[in-house]
Write an enzyme that holds these catalytic residues in place. Structure first.
Site, mmCIF file in Angstrom:
data_model
loop_
_atom_site.group_PDB
_atom_site.id
_atom_site.type_symbol
_atom_site.label_atom_id
_atom_site.label_comp_id
_atom_site.label_asym_id
_atom_site.label_seq_id
_atom_site.Cartn_x
_atom_site.Cartn_y
_atom_site.Cartn_z
ATOM 1 N N ASP A 175 0.831 -1.204 0.000
ATOM 2 C CA ASP A 175 0.000 0.000 0.000
ATOM 3 C C ASP A 175 0.862 1.248 0.000
ATOM 4 O OD1 ASP A 175 -2.571 1.588 0.788
ATOM 5 O OD2 ASP A 175 -1.169 2.001 2.417
ATOM 6 N N GLU A 178 -2.170 -4.779 -3.979
ATOM 7 C CA GLU A 178 -1.225 -4.108 -3.084
ATOM 8 C C GLU A 178 -0.165 -5.089 -2.587
ATOM 9 O OE1 GLU A 178 -3.962 -0.510 -1.210
ATOM 10 O OE2 GLU A 178 -3.763 -2.375 -0.077
#
Lengths: 263, 263
Positions: free
Chosen positions: B48, B120
Site C-alpha cells: 500500500d 497491493e
C-alpha cells in the site's frame, strides 16, 4: 528579502548524511509558501509518501511478528506531526527555514506543523535528487534512535486499551466505568468517572473535560494500581491455549505497564 | 487444500512484466488470510505504501503545474479500491488467488476488496524481491493507460464542485439549492432539490435519498444545461486578473464539462 536569504546548507547536509547533487532542491524544500512561489508544498506531498514507505519497510523488516494492524498503528505514530517535529529539531531545521516576513515575525520557525512539513519536503528532495535508496539511508539514520526506544506492542495505544489488554492477559473480566459526578457549566463541564476491577479490589477515579477523557484518566490510575497490587513474581501472565494465541501481546504486558507508568 | 493449490504463476509474471527471484513471495502475495497463516496481509501493508509512493512520484513528474492539494486528490482516486480492482482485473488476478474454502464458495475471487488488497500485496512482493525501482517499473506500465485518460482538474471532484468552478470561471454568481419536496416514510425518504442559476435562466431539479445526493443530481443537470445554453464559441471563459490566478483550473473548464457529461 529577509536576513536569512542566504543560508549555508553544508552543516544541514552533514546532519542529514546526504550531499545534494542539486542543492537548489534542498533550498526549495526549506522554503515555506509564505516566502516565495517556488516553495516546498509539492515536495512535501512527495516526501510524505516516501517517508510513509520507508518507515513501512523498516517496520516490516524489524517486526516480523507484528500483524498489519499493529504495523499500521506503529507507523502512524512514527510519522505523525509530533514525531517529525522532534526529528526536525534534532536536525536544527528551524535554522534553515526560509519564511516570509509575516511567518518570521510570528515565530513560524518554531511551529511544529511547519517543521514537520519541511522535514517531509526535505525527504522528497533527497528522493528526487538521489532516488529511493538515498532517502531510505537518510531516514534510517534519523529513526535509528527512535526505533530503539519503541515498544511496538504499546506505541499509540490509549490507557483504556492497555488496561483491557492487561486484564485479558491475566484472564480477568473487563473493567467497569461509571460516571460518578459532573460539575461546572454546560459549556465547561468536568466529568468524574470511576473504574472498577472487582477481582483485584481496585476502584479508582479519573477526571476530565469529557466522559472519554475521564475514563482514560481512570484507566491510567487502574494500571498503576495493578502494578502495585500484583507482587513482582506473579506479574508474568499465565498462558492457556487461548492465551497462547496472543502470546506476543502477553509477553509485552509487563513492559507495557512499565512504559506507560514511568512515562 | 483446494483445487487451486498449485498455480502456474508464469503468465502472471509476464503480465506484470516482472520475474521473481523468490517466486514464493508472489505466492504469498496471492494468499488470502482465509487460506493459510502465511498470507498476504503484511505484504499488503507494505505494498500500500509503495503504491502510494510510486503514484505520487508519477503525478509529481507528470503534472508540474498541479498544487499539492490537487495532487493529493488525483492520487486518492488512482489508489482507491475501485481503481486497484480494475487493474487487478486487467491482470486476471482472480485466476491466481489462493482462498480458503469459505471464501472460494462465496465467490471471494470476484470481490473488489480482496482483489484490490491482493494487488497491493503483489506490489509489496515485487518491492521486497527487486527493490523500489522494480515496483515502480511495473506500476508505471499498469498505470500508463489509466493516466492517459485522467483529467487531473476534474478527477474525483463531485458535480457541485464542478458546477461551482464552472460558474466561477465565467464570473457568474454561485448557484442556489432549495429543497422543493420530500416523500416517503421517515426511514426511506426521497428528497427533491432545485438548483437555480438566474443569470443563465437555468432551473433544474434533482432527486436522491438524501439532501446531499439530490443536490449533486441537480448540479449534474445544471452542468448539462450550461453546455446546452452556451454557444460553442463563448464557452472559453474570459480571463481577468483574478481569473488568471487560477488559469490552470479555467483552461480545463471545457474538458471538465465534456468529461462529466459524456461519461
Amino acid at each position: 528579502m529577509n536576513a536569512r536569504a542566504v543560508i549555508d546548507i553544508v552543516p544541514l547536509q552533514e546532519r542529514l548524511g546526504y550531499t545534494f547533487k542539486k542543492p537548489e532542491l534542498l533550498t526549495q524544500a526549506l522554503t515555506h509558501r509564505s516566502h516565495s512561489k517556488k516553495n516546498n508544498e509539492r515536495l512535501e506531498f512527495l516526501g510524505d509518501s516516501v517517508l510513509n514507505c520507508v518507515v513501512a519497510e523498516m517496520l516490516y523488516e524489524r517486526y516480523s511478528d507484528l500483524d498489519e494492524g499493529d504495523l499500521s498503528r506503529v507507523r502512524a505514530n512514527l510519522v505523525k506531526q509530533q514525531a517529525l517535529y522532534e526529528i526536525a529539531q534534532s536536525l536544527a531545521l528551524s535554522d534553515y527555514l526560509r519564511l516570509g516576513e509575516g511567518e518570521l515575525k510570528s515565530g513560524g520557525f518554531r511551529r511544529p506543523s511547519i517543521l514537520a512539513d519541511t522535514l517531509e519536503a526535505v525527504t522528497g528532495a533527497i528522493f528526487l535528487d538521489g532516488g529511493f535508496d538515498s532517502a531510505k539511508d537518510c531516514l534510517r539514520k534519523l529513526y535509528s534512535l527512535i526505533l530503539q526506544n519503541v515498544d511496538p506492542k504499546t506505541l499509540g495505544k490509549d490507557d483504556k486499551t492497555l488496561l483491557q489488554e492487561c486484564l485479558q492477559s491475566y484472564q480477568l473480566p473487563l473493567p467497569t466505568y461509571n460516571v460518578t459526578g459532573t460539575s461546572g457549566a454546560a459549556h465547561n463541564q468536568q466529568f468524574e468517572v470511576e473504574c472498577l476491577i472487582p477481582n483485584l479490589k481496585i476502584t479508582v477515579k479519573g477526571e476530565g473535560a469529557s466522559r472519554r477523557a475521564a475514563e482514560q484518566g481512570a484507566a491510567k490510575l487502574a494500571l498503576a494500581a495493578i502494578l502495585k497490587a500484583l507482587p513482582q513474581e506473579s506479574r508474568k501472565p499465565k498462558k492457556t491455549r487461548a492465551a497462547k494465541k496472543k502470546a506476543a501481546k502477553q509477553d509485552a504486558g509487563e513492559e507495557q505497564l512499565n512504559l506507560k507508568l514511568k512515562g
